[in-house]
Design an enzyme around this catalytic site. Structure first.
Site, PDB file in Angstrom:
ATOM      1  N   LYS A  13       0.812  -1.208   0.000  1.00  0.00           N
ATOM      2  CA  LYS A  13       0.000   0.000   0.000  1.00  0.00           C
ATOM      3  C   LYS A  13       0.857   1.274   0.000  1.00  0.00           C
ATOM      4  CE  LYS A  13      -0.972  -0.045   4.995  1.00  0.00           C
ATOM      5  NZ  LYS A  13       0.231  -0.865   5.248  1.00  0.00           N
ATOM      6  N   ARG A  88      -5.237   2.872  11.805  1.00  0.00           N
ATOM      7  CA  ARG A  88      -4.852   1.480  12.026  1.00  0.00           C
ATOM      8  C   ARG A  88      -5.756   0.814  13.050  1.00  0.00           C
ATOM      9  NH1 ARG A  88       0.344   1.578   9.863  1.00  0.00           N
ATOM     10  NH2 ARG A  88       1.606  -0.217   9.995  1.00  0.00           N
ATOM     11  N   ARG A 127      12.455  -7.311   1.437  1.00  0.00           N
ATOM     12  CA  ARG A 127      12.396  -5.854   1.443  1.00  0.00           C
ATOM     13  C   ARG A 127      13.698  -5.258   1.989  1.00  0.00           C
ATOM     14  NH1 ARG A 127       6.703  -3.023   2.801  1.00  0.00           N
ATOM     15  NH2 ARG A 127       7.524  -2.579   4.847  1.00  0.00           N
ATOM     16  N   ARG A 160      14.867  -3.833   7.623  1.00  0.00           N
ATOM     17  CA  ARG A 160      14.439  -3.110   8.820  1.00  0.00           C
ATOM     18  C   ARG A 160      14.065  -4.077   9.939  1.00  0.00           C
ATOM     19  NH1 ARG A 160      10.012   0.771   6.245  1.00  0.00           N
ATOM     20  NH2 ARG A 160       8.729  -0.676   7.409  1.00  0.00           N
ATOM     21  N   ARG A 171       3.306  -8.535  13.370  1.00  0.00           N
ATOM     22  CA  ARG A 171       2.584  -7.409  12.765  1.00  0.00           C
ATOM     23  C   ARG A 171       1.328  -7.885  12.043  1.00  0.00           C
ATOM     24  NH1 ARG A 171       6.637  -4.192   9.168  1.00  0.00           N
ATOM     25  NH2 ARG A 171       4.994  -2.653   9.092  1.00  0.00           N
TER      26      ARG A 171
HETATM   27  P1  AMP Z   1       4.321   1.193   8.492  1.00  0.00           P
HETATM   28  O1  AMP Z   1       5.527   1.767   7.841  1.00  0.00           O
HETATM   29  O2  AMP Z   1       3.035   1.899   8.100  1.00  0.00           O
HETATM   30  O3  AMP Z   1       4.192  -0.296   8.305  1.00  0.00           O
HETATM   31  O4  AMP Z   1       4.465   1.450  10.066  1.00  0.00           O
HETATM   32  C1  AMP Z   1       5.536   0.933  10.805  1.00  0.00           C
HETATM   33  C2  AMP Z   1       5.171   0.861  12.276  1.00  0.00           C
HETATM   34  O5  AMP Z   1       4.845   2.172  12.752  1.00  0.00           O
HETATM   35  C3  AMP Z   1       3.942   0.027  12.602  1.00  0.00           C
HETATM   36  O6  AMP Z   1       4.240  -1.339  12.735  1.00  0.00           O
HETATM   37  C4  AMP Z   1       3.499   0.642  13.930  1.00  0.00           C
HETATM   38  O7  AMP Z   1       4.329   0.209  14.999  1.00  0.00           O
HETATM   39  C5  AMP Z   1       3.792   2.114  13.713  1.00  0.00           C
HETATM   40  N1  AMP Z   1       2.622   2.825  13.140  1.00  0.00           N
HETATM   41  C6  AMP Z   1       2.523   3.413  11.923  1.00  0.00           C
HETATM   42  N2  AMP Z   1       1.317   3.968  11.744  1.00  0.00           N
HETATM   43  C7  AMP Z   1       0.615   3.723  12.892  1.00  0.00           C
HETATM   44  C8  AMP Z   1      -0.706   4.023  13.332  1.00  0.00           C
HETATM   45  N3  AMP Z   1      -1.590   4.682  12.554  1.00  0.00           N
HETATM   46  N4  AMP Z   1      -1.051   3.622  14.574  1.00  0.00           N
HETATM   47  C9  AMP Z   1      -0.206   2.947  15.368  1.00  0.00           C
HETATM   48  N5  AMP Z   1       1.032   2.626  15.011  1.00  0.00           N
HETATM   49  C10 AMP Z   1       1.459   2.998  13.788  1.00  0.00           C
END
Ligand code: AMP
Length: 214
Positions: A13, A88, A127, A160, A171
């Site tokens: 996404k 989320r 990745r 990462r 996750r």
């Molecule tokens: P992402 O790059 O969107 O996969 O985000 C990486 C990490 O950031 C996630 O696994 C969460 O720990 C945190 N994170 C990002 N966006 C949110 C959100 N809207 N609410 C809570 N945690 C978030």
């Protein structure tokens, strides 16, 4: 056009959000990127967020809601935006809806990029992210010109912490438990669009553009 990108971590996404932001010339707002930038700069927010992120857990709602509500109120968001990684949780979605409603606005569409879990675990293991500029690649689907080196800034690429297989599985559990209910939330609002995310990237993009309109 105010768009929300839904989908499991690793569904692609973020990639689609970037392409859509370019096409429609509106900001791409990724909460994950905002947290990673804060971690890199060593801010208080970054320190708090990192504790959760490294374990594959969600950062608490109170650390993320105001951040996004403030961001979408900025001038460059007047013509719309793509939200990637937010909301989320149901409380985040409700807080966003309430904040938008106060200014007579609403989300137009929530696009769910669908990919099966097994597919995601193998995708995420390939990745790579740049330690310098944060650009993301994939060793098979989106490789750099020179192995292990960022095309944009020449820095080193890493897997990462939150893309490590064990963290990915965590996750995905968190996604199914806390984020997947948003699909029904936006379906009930008549805003949900579902696309198959297991097909090549450009086909996913075309499918989304067909839904959103040229
Ligand atoms: P992402 O790059 O969107 O996969 O985000 C990486 C990490 O950031 C996630 O696994 C969460 O720990 C945190 N994170 C990002 N966006 C949110 C959100 N809207 N609410 C809570 N945690 C978030």
């Amino acid at each position: 056009m105010k768009i929300i990108m839904l989908g499991a971590p690793g569904a692609g996404k973020g990639t689609q959000a970037k392409l859509l932001a370019e096409k429609y010339q509106i900001p791409h707002i990724s909460t994950g990127d905002i947290f990673r930038a804060n971690i890199k700069q060593g801010t208080e927010l970054g320190k708090k967020a990192k504790e959760y992120m490294d374990q594959g857990l969600l950062v608490p709602d109170e650390l993320v809601v105001d951040l996004v509500v403030d961001r979408v109120a900025q001038d460059d968001c007047a013509g719309g935006y793509i939200l990637d990684g937010f909301p989320r949780t149901i409380p985040q979605a409700e807080a966003l809806d309430a904040a938008l409603e106060r200014s007579g606005e609403q989300i137009d569409r929530a696009v769910d990029v669908e990919v099966a879990d097994e597919h995601i675990v193998s995708r995420m293991a390939g990745r790579r992210a740049c330690v310098g500029c944060g650009a993301t690649y994939h060793i098979q689907h989106n490789p750099t010109k020179e192995e292990g080196i960022c095309d944009h800034c020449g820095e080193t690429l890493i897997l990462r912490d939150d893309d490590q297989p064990e963290t990915v599985r965590k996750r995905l559990d968190v996604y199914h438990e806390q984020t997947q209910p948003l699909i029904d939330y936006y379906r009930a609002q008549g805003k949900l669009a579902e696309v198959d995310g297991a097909v090549p990237m450009d086909e996913v993009f075309d499918a989304i553009v067909r839904i959103l309109g040229e």
